[in-house]
Design a protein around this motif. Structure first.
Motif, short mmCIF file in Angstrom:
data_model
loop_
_atom_site.label_atom_id
_atom_site.label_comp_id
_atom_site.label_asym_id
_atom_site.label_seq_id
_atom_site.Cartn_x
_atom_site.Cartn_y
_atom_site.Cartn_z
N PHE A 98 -7.49 -53.10 -41.68
CA PHE A 98 -8.43 -53.32 -42.76
C PHE A 98 -9.58 -54.18 -42.30
N THR A 99 -10.70 -53.60 -42.43
CA THR A 99 -11.87 -54.34 -41.99
C THR A 99 -12.24 -55.35 -43.04
N GLU B 244 -22.19 -40.12 -45.17
CA GLU B 244 -20.91 -39.64 -44.66
C GLU B 244 -20.09 -38.93 -45.73
N TYR C 202 -17.87 -40.06 -47.97
CA TYR C 202 -16.46 -40.42 -47.85
C TYR C 202 -15.64 -40.02 -49.06
N TYR D 68 -13.24 -37.19 -48.71
CA TYR D 68 -12.14 -37.28 -47.76
C TYR D 68 -10.83 -37.60 -48.47
N PRO E 57 -7.33 -43.25 -43.28
CA PRO E 57 -8.24 -44.39 -43.23
C PRO E 57 -9.65 -44.00 -42.82
N ASN E 58 -10.63 -44.53 -43.50
CA ASN E 58 -12.01 -44.37 -43.05
C ASN E 58 -12.76 -45.68 -43.26
N TYR E 59 -14.01 -45.66 -42.94
CA TYR E 59 -14.75 -46.93 -42.92
C TYR E 59 -14.73 -47.63 -44.27
N ASN F 153 -12.40 -47.12 -46.99
CA ASN F 153 -11.17 -47.55 -47.64
C ASN F 153 -10.35 -48.52 -46.81
N ILE F 154 -10.82 -48.89 -45.66
CA ILE F 154 -10.11 -49.97 -44.96
C ILE F 154 -10.70 -51.33 -45.30
N GLU F 155 -11.69 -51.31 -46.13
CA GLU F 155 -12.28 -52.57 -46.59
C GLU F 155 -11.23 -53.38 -47.34
#
Lengths: 727, 124
Positions: free
Chosen positions: A204-205, B47, B49, B52, B57-59, B61-63
Motif C-alpha cells: 500500500f502506497t 488510466e 482505473y 479494472y 492492485p493498481n496505483y 487502490n493501494i493508496e
C-alpha cells in the motif's frame, strides 16, 4: 550525511560484453547506476536537473545532479531552480528524465553508437502504464537499449536479504520509506512479500507530502523562534540545508505526547535534547569608548568650528552695523542739507535723492537708527523700554479729541505695543505659575512616596499603564480607524487597515460622490451643496489634532517621574522590538536556531499524517491494514510475517524508527504475536545491490521485454506485462 | 566557459554519441512548444482505473485508507498538545503565552501556519 554522490567518469565501459546488464535504481532523491553483479553502484548523484544560463556567454546549459556550489557562481540560477522528473513517486517529466539518463550513461563511460546492454530500471509499485510506456519508449528509441526490465525496488531488497541472510523465513514484510527531496514526497511503501505461494498481494502506497512539508514546517517552526531574522533566514535556508538539518538532528519519539510533555515542562532531559544550530555570525566590531585624546580632539574641533561660526556671525554683524551707520550718516547729512535748501527747490532736490518727501527721509532715518540700535545691543534697549513704560505710552490716557491726527496714529501704535508687551508678560507669568504648580505636585508626590514608597510606586505604575494604554488607544484609532486586529503590538496589518481613519473617510466621500449621482450623466457640481464635499474632505484631515495633549503631557510627567525613582522602569516606546535592535548589539544567541520539539515533530508526520492535514493512516497503522487486505489463504502466515519486518529507504535512518514502528504495530496486532523489526544493513544502497544481484542471475534475460516485443506489440502490451519472479 | 567549469565536467554535453536521437533533434531550439507532459493526476485519470477489477492492485487502490485513530491536535506554533483553538485565526494553541503570540501574528504568517496542515484559505 548518509548520501554521498559519486560522479567520476568510469573508464572501463568497453570491458563489459554487450550481454552484461546495466542496473539503475531510479530513486526519487538519488539516481544510482552500475553494473550487474557488482557490489556497489558506479555512479550516484542527486536526481535533479538544473538549466541555468551561463553568465558570460548567455547560453542555457544543463546541469544534472549536485555539484560543487562554488562552481555555480558562473551561472545565473535565478530563472530556474532544480527540477525533478518525479511527481509523487511516478516519473512524469520525461525530458528531465532524459537529461538524467544522459548524464548517468555518460558518467558510466558509454561510448559507441547506442547503449547495447540490457537495462534494469526500478519504478514504483503499480506504476501507471503511461509512465511505464514512456520510459520504455525513451530507452528503446533514444538509447537503443536491446531489452528493459522494469522492476519494483523492494522486491530486490527482499531478494538481497534472502540471499544474504536467512532471517526471512520465506515470509516477509517490507516497509520502504524513501527519503526524497526536491518537490517529491516522502513515500512510504509497504509491501507484503509472500514467497512460497508466490503470490504478491500488493502493498500500500502511502503518499504524503511528508518530506517537502517537513521542510516547510521545519523552516517555519524555526522561523517562529526568531522573527527578527526571518528575512535573513528564509533567504539562506534552502531546502538542501533543511534536508541536512533534518538528517542530522531529527529523531523519532517513542511516544510523541509524553516526549512533548517533557519539553513543555522544561525538564532536564528536554534541555539535553535541545540542540542549537549556530548560523554564521561574526561579532560586530565592539564600540570602544573613545579615549581621552579622542574626546579632547573632538572637543577642540567642535570648539574651533564654534569659534569660526561665531567669528563669521561677528563679522556679519559688524559689516551690517557699518552699513547701517553709513546709511544713517547719509540720511542725517541729507536732512541737514534739506534744512538749508530753500522751500521752492525742495522737490527738485528730493527727486535727485530718490525720496518723495521729507517725512519719508525722516522715517527712513529713524528706522535705520532703530535697527542700528538693535544690532548694537538689544538688551539695553529692552530694559529701557521696560523702565520707561510709563513715559513711553504717553498718549494712551489722553482722549482722542484733543489730539492731532498724527498723534492719534501714534496713540494707536502705542496701544498696540502696550498690549503685545502685556501679553508677553502674562505668558511669562503663566509659565512661572505652571512651574510652581508642577513643583508643588512633585513635592506632594515626594511626600506620598516618603510615606509609603511601595504603595506609591504601585500607584504610579498603574497610572502609567492606564495612561499609556489610553494614548496608545487613541493613536491606534487614529491610524486604524477603530478596526484593531485584536492585537496591540502590530499596528496596521491587512488590507483594511492600511489607511487611517481620515483617509478612509475621504475615500468613502469620494466613492459616494462618484456613485450616488444619477445614472448616466454626471451632474456633480450643478448644485452648490456638491462643493461642500471638498470642504468636508479637507476638514477631515485636520480635526484629529484637537486635545490629546493633556493625557500625553500627564503621561510624560508620570514616566519621567518613574524613570527617576524606579530603576527597573522601561517606557513602552523604548521597549519596542525595532528599538532594541538598534540599541543592543546583536549577540551570538540571536543567530541561533534552537531545535527542540522540532527534532521529533517533523518525522512524527510519518506516523501521524493528520498533523499536516493528510487524512491517511500512519505507517504503523498501515502495516495492520495491509495484513488485513491479504487474501484469506495467506492469513495463516500472519505470525511469521510480523516476525520479520524489514525497513528500507532513507527515512529509516532516523534514530528510534525501529522501536516506534514495533510499538505501533504491536498495538494493532493480536496480543502475543512475535514482532521483529529489522533495518536493512544499508537502507540506501541495498535496493540497488539486490537489483544488481538479481540482474546477474541466469533468469534475468527471460524476465525482461525486448525491443522486438516493443515494436511488434506496442506500448499497450505493457499493461499486461506482469513479471512473475523466479529465483 | 571558465576553465574550472570545464575541468569539473559540470555541463552536460549537447551531443552524446551513444544516443540515437539527440536532445536538440527532439526539442529543437527556438520552437515554442506547449506542455508536453501530464501531471500525475492527469495520468491517473487517463488510466481509467475504474474499469479494472478491484481486487487487482493498481496505483489507486493501494493508496492507504483514512486513519482509524482520532486526529491528534497539536499546537501549530510550539508542537505541544493543544487543548485550545482560536476561532479568529483557526490556529490551535497550547497555552496563554502562545495565544498572545498568535494574536500578534500578521495574517500572512497565520495563513502559512495553516497551510502546513492544509487548512489555509485558498483563493481561486
Amino acid at each position: 550525511m548518509p548520501f554521498i554522490s559519486k560522479i567520476q567518469r568510469q573508464t572501463d565501459y568497453s570491458r563489459f560484453p554487450s550481454s552484461h546488464p546495466i542496473v539503475i535504481d531510479n530513486g526519487g532523491s538519488y539516481f544510482r547506476i552500475g553494473w550487474a553483479g557488482e557490489a556497489n553502484p558506479r555512479v550516484i548523484f542527486r536526481n535533479i536537473v538544473q538549466r541555468p544560463r551561463h553568465k558570460t556567454t548567455g547560453e542555457t546549459v544543463t546541469i544534472v545532479g549536485d555539484h560543487d556550489p562554488a562552481l555555480l557562481k558562473y551561472f545565473d540560477c535565478t530563472r530556474s531552480g532544480p527540477r525533478s522528473a518525479f511527481d509523487s513517486n511516478v516519473v512524469y517529466q520525461f525530458e528531465i528524465m532524459e537529461y538524467i539518463l544522459d548524464f548517468g550513461f555518460n558518467r558510466l563511460g558509454a561510448d559507441g553508437s547506442q547503449i547495447d546492454h540490457p537495462v534494469l530500471i526500478t519504478e514504483c509499485a503499480c506504476n501507471p502504464v503511461q509512465s511505464r510506456s514512456k520510459m520504455a519508449e525513451l530507452l528503446f528509441e533514444s538509447y537503443g537499449v536491446p531489452s528493459v526490465g522494469l522492476h519494483r525496488t523492494n522486491k530486490h531488497l527482499v531478494l538481497m536479504l534472502h540471499s544474504v541472510t536467512s532471517i526471512i523465513n520465506n515470509v516477509g514484510f517490507v516497509i520502504k520509506m524513501a527519503l526524497q527531496s526536491a518537490q517529491d514526497l516522502a513515500q512510504v511503501m509497504l509491501s507484503q512479500y509472500d514467497f512460497p505461494s508466490r503470490m504478491s498481494a500488493e502493498g500500500f502506497t502511502y503518499g504524503s507530502d511528508g518530506n517537502s512539508l517537513c521542510v516547510f514546517e521545519f523552516s517555519l517552526s524555526t522561523e517562529s523562534q526568531f522573527m527578527k531574522h526571518v528575512a535573513v533566514l528564509i533567504s539562506r535556508l534552502t531546502w538542501e540545508k533543511v534536508e541536512d538539518l533534518k538528517m542530522e538532528h531529527c529523531y523519532i519519539a517513542p511516544d510523541y505526547a509524553s516526549e512533548v510533555r517533557l519539553f513543555q515542562k522544561g525538564a532536564k532531559e528536554a534541555e539535553e535534547k535541545t540542540r542549537c544550530w549556530q548560523l554564521p555570525w561574526t561579532p560586530s566590531p565592539a564600540l570602544e569608548p573613545p579615549s581621552e585624546e579622542e574626546i579632547a580632539r573632538k572637543a577642540a574641533l567642535k570648539e574651533k568650528q564654534g569659534q569660526r561660526l561665531r567669528e563669521m556671525a561677528e563679522a556679519k554683524r559688524s559689516s551690517k552695523i557699518n552699513e547701517l551707520e553709513n546709511e544713517s550718516k547719509n540720511l542725517e547729512f541729507l536732512l541737514l542739507q534739506l534744512r538749508h535748501v530753500p522751500e521752492n527747490e525742495v522737490p527738485s532736490f528730493l527727486s535727485k535723492t530718490g525720496y518723495v518727501s521729507k517725512q519719508e527721509i525722516e522715517s527712513a532715518f529713524t528706522k535705520t537708527t532703530q535697527s542700528l540700535r538693535k544690532y548694537k545691543g538689544e538688551l539695553e534697549n529692552e530694559e529701557k523700554a521696560d523702565l520707561s513704560a510709563a513715559e513711553k505710552y504717553t498718549l494712551i490716557n489722553i482722549p482722542d479729541n484733543i489730539l492731532t491726527p498724527e498723534q492719534v496714529k501714534e496713540k494707536k501704535r502705542q496701544l498696540f505695543l502696550k498690549t503685545t508687551s502685556e501679553g508677553r508678560q502674562r505668558a511669562k507669568q503663566k509659565r512661572f505659575e505652571e512651574d510652581l504648580e508642577r513643583e508643588r505636585q512633585n513635592k506632594q508626590d515626594e511626600e506620598k512616596r516618603l510615606e509609603n514608597p511601595e504603595l506609591y510606586l504601585g500607584q504610579l505604575r498603574a497610572k502609567h499603564r492606564e495612561l499609556s494604554e489610553k494614548v496608545e488607544q487613541r493613536k491606534r484609532l487614529k491610524t486604524n480607524g477603530g478596526h484593531s486586529n485584536g492585537n496591540n503590538v502590530s499596528g496596521g496589518v491587512g488590507r483594511g487597515e492600511r489607511l487611517n481613519a481620515a483617509q478612509r473617510e475621504r475615500m468613502r466621500l469620494l466613492t459616494t460622490a462618484a456613485f450616488d449621482r444619477g445614472k448616466g450623466e454626471d451632474t456633480f457640481g450643478y448644485k452648490d451643496e456638491d462643493w461642500q464635499l471638498y470642504k468636508l474632505m479637507s476638514k477631515d484631515n485636520e480635526d484629529d489634532d484637537e486635545g490629546p495633549d493633556e493625557d500625553e503631557a500627564e503621561l510624560g510627567r508620570v514616566s519621567s517621574r518613574l524613570r527617576d525613582i524606579d530603576p527597573t522602569f522601561v517606557s513602552r516606546s523604548e521597549a519596542g522590538p525595532s528599538e532594541t535592535s538598534h540599541l543592543r548589539p546583536l549577540t551570538k544567541e540571536d543567530f541561533q536556531i534552537v531545535l527542540g520539539v522540532e527534532r521529533f515533530r517533523c518525522p512524527e508526520i510519518i506516523f501521524n499524517p493528520n498533523l499536516i492535514g493528510i487524512d491517511q493512516a500512519g505507517l504503523d497503522e498501515m502495516a495492520g491494514v495491509s495484513i488485513t487486505r491479504l487474501p484469506a489463504a495467506c492469513q495463516s502466515l500472519d505470525e511469521r510475517m510480523t516476525n520479520s519486518i524489514l525497513m528500507m529507504g532513507g527515512n529509516c535512518l532516523f534514530p528510534g524508527m525501529a522501536e516506534r514502528l514495533e510499538a505501533g504495530i504491536r498495538m494493532i496486532r493480536p496480543c502475543g504475536i512475535p514482532i521483529r523489526v529489522m533495518g536493512a544493513s544499508d537502507p540506501i544502497l541495498d535496493a540497488w545491490r539486490g537489483a544488481a544481484a538479481y540482474a546477474a542471475g541466469m533468469q534475468f534475460p527471460q524476465q525482461t521485454f525486448s525491443k522486438v516485443d516493443y515494436y511488434e506489440k506496442g506500448e499497450d502490451w505493457l499493461r499486461q506485462y506482469q513479471l512473475r519472479y523466479t529465483f | 566557459m571558465e576553465r574550472e567549469v570545464i575541468e569539473a565536467d559540470l555541463v552536460l554535453p549537447t551531443h552524446l554519441g551513444f544516443k540515437k536521437i539527440q536532445m536538440y533533434e527532439k526539442y529543437p531550439k527556438g520552437q515554442a512548444r506547449g506542455r508536453h507532459w501530464k501531471h500525475l493526476k492527469q495520468i491517473i485519470q487517463a488510466e481509467n482505473y475504474q474499469n479494472y477489477p478491484p481486487d487487482v492492485p493498481n496505483y489507486i487502490n493501494i493508496e492507504s485508507p483514512p486513519s482509524m485513530h482520532p486526529c491528534k491536535r497539536i499546537c501549530d506554533i510550539t508542537g505541544f498538545e493543544a487543548p485550545y483553538y482560536d476561532p479568529r485565526t483557526n490556529l490551535r494553541y497550547a497555552n496563554a503565552e502562545v495565544f498572545k503570540a498568535i494574536r500578534s501574528l500578521p495574517n500572512d504568517y497565520v495563513q502559512r501556519y495553516l497551510a502546513l496542515r492544509n487548512a489555509a484559505v485558498v483563493l481561486r
